[in-house]
Design an enzyme around this catalytic site. Structure first.
Site, PDB file in Angstrom:
ATOM      1  N   HIS A 221       0.935  -1.183   0.111  1.00 46.85           N
ATOM      2  CA  HIS A 221       0.194  -0.181   0.080  1.00 46.85           C
ATOM      3  C   HIS A 221       0.929   1.222  -0.053  1.00 46.85           C
ATOM      4  O   HIS A 221       0.576   2.275  -0.711  1.00 46.85           O
ATOM      5  CB  HIS A 221      -0.888   0.053   1.078  1.00 46.85           C
ATOM      6  CG  HIS A 221      -1.992  -0.942   1.280  1.00 46.85           C
ATOM      7  ND1 HIS A 221      -2.159  -1.774   2.403  1.00 46.85           N
ATOM      8  CD2 HIS A 221      -2.880  -1.441   0.446  1.00 46.85           C
ATOM      9  CE1 HIS A 221      -3.155  -2.714   2.389  1.00 46.85           C
ATOM     10  NE2 HIS A 221      -3.532  -2.475   1.087  1.00 46.85           N
TER      11      HIS A 221
ATOM     12  N   LYS B 134     -15.742  -7.972   4.729  1.00 49.48           N
ATOM     13  CA  LYS B 134     -14.398  -8.111   5.569  1.00 49.48           C
ATOM     14  C   LYS B 134     -14.818  -8.092   6.861  1.00 49.48           C
ATOM     15  O   LYS B 134     -15.568  -7.190   7.276  1.00 49.48           O
ATOM     16  CB  LYS B 134     -13.101  -7.216   5.329  1.00 49.48           C
ATOM     17  CG  LYS B 134     -12.734  -7.429   3.789  1.00 49.48           C
ATOM     18  CD  LYS B 134     -11.729  -6.487   3.497  1.00 49.48           C
ATOM     19  CE  LYS B 134     -11.025  -6.769   2.169  1.00 49.48           C
ATOM     20  NZ  LYS B 134     -10.015  -5.749   1.764  1.00 49.48           N
TER      21      LYS B 134
ATOM     22  N   ARG C 266      -2.067  -6.376  -7.662  1.00 44.26           N
ATOM     23  CA  ARG C 266      -0.777  -7.386  -7.321  1.00 44.26           C
ATOM     24  C   ARG C 266      -0.495  -8.336  -8.587  1.00 44.26           C
ATOM     25  O   ARG C 266       0.218  -8.919  -8.802  1.00 44.26           O
ATOM     26  CB  ARG C 266      -1.362  -7.834  -5.943  1.00 44.26           C
ATOM     27  CG  ARG C 266      -1.151  -7.118  -4.994  1.00 44.26           C
ATOM     28  CD  ARG C 266      -1.639  -7.705  -3.631  1.00 44.26           C
ATOM     29  NE  ARG C 266      -2.948  -7.980  -3.860  1.00 44.26           N
ATOM     30  CZ  ARG C 266      -3.893  -8.309  -2.718  1.00 44.26           C
ATOM     31  NH1 ARG C 266      -3.592  -8.700  -1.800  1.00 44.26           N
ATOM     32  NH2 ARG C 266      -5.141  -8.792  -3.144  1.00 44.26           N
TER      33      ARG C 266
ATOM     34  N   SER D 123      -3.518  -7.823   3.183  1.00 43.62           N
ATOM     35  CA  SER D 123      -3.772  -7.442   4.628  1.00 43.62           C
ATOM     36  C   SER D 123      -4.381  -8.554   5.104  1.00 43.62           C
ATOM     37  O   SER D 123      -4.164  -9.063   6.266  1.00 43.62           O
ATOM     38  CB  SER D 123      -4.831  -6.206   4.835  1.00 43.62           C
ATOM     39  OG  SER D 123      -4.276  -5.044   4.279  1.00 43.62           O
TER      40      SER D 123
END
Length: 163
Positions: A17, A41, A96, A133
């Protein structure tokens, strides 16, 4: 002046990040980093997250203190609503892997259909493309060492919370 909104849960913010934020700081006049609530999440209260929203804002602010053109906020709701509120010209997303692109492209198209705001993608360096994360949370919760993957303010808070 070009302003970009970089939304994410950032729970926790990791070096991937930070790389995206630092890259964006060279491309845009202003970057608004928004720690958001993602209903898909978990949260610290439901056992899925590490930090609450206020803690994430504090951490991101500390991590980005060296960048004069970055501001940090928090938000719950549609990203396009926040983009309008902060007068963002673009929404920023980091990539990514190809799987990220597939997911983020659909979201970018939806956001554009809702608001007319385009999304800009910045790929992470291959040395950080594995960082997520979710994985950092899992490793941390199982007692693993993530110190090489997260900025110092995250390391410090993780150590104090595990003590």
């Amino acid at each position: 002046m070009r302003r970009v909104l970089y939304p994410g849960s950032f729970d926790p913010i990791h070096l991937g990040h930070v790389e995206i934020i630092e890259t964006a700081s060279h491309l845009f006049d202003d970057i608004v980093v928004a720690a958001t609530v993602n209903p898909q999440k978990g949260t610290p209260k439901t056992g899925g997250g590490l930090f609450d929203l206020d803690e994430r804002v504090e951490i991101i602010t500390e991590v980005c203190a060296h960048l004069d053109n970055v501001t940090v906020t928090q938000f719950s709701g549609l990203v396009v609503d926040l983009a309008r509120q902060v007068n963002a010209d673009f929404i920023l997303k980091g990539l990514r892997a190809v799987s990220d692109y597939e997911t983020e492209l659909q979201m970018a198209q939806m956001n554009h259909a809702l608001s007319g705001i385009h999304t800009v993608f910045i790929p992470s360096a291959s040395t950080r493309s594995f960082l997520a994360s979710k994985l950092i949370r899992e490793v941390t919760q199982l007692g693993g060492d993530v110190s090489t993957m997260v900025p110092e303010p995250v390391q410090r808070r993780l150590k104090s919370s595990l003590s």
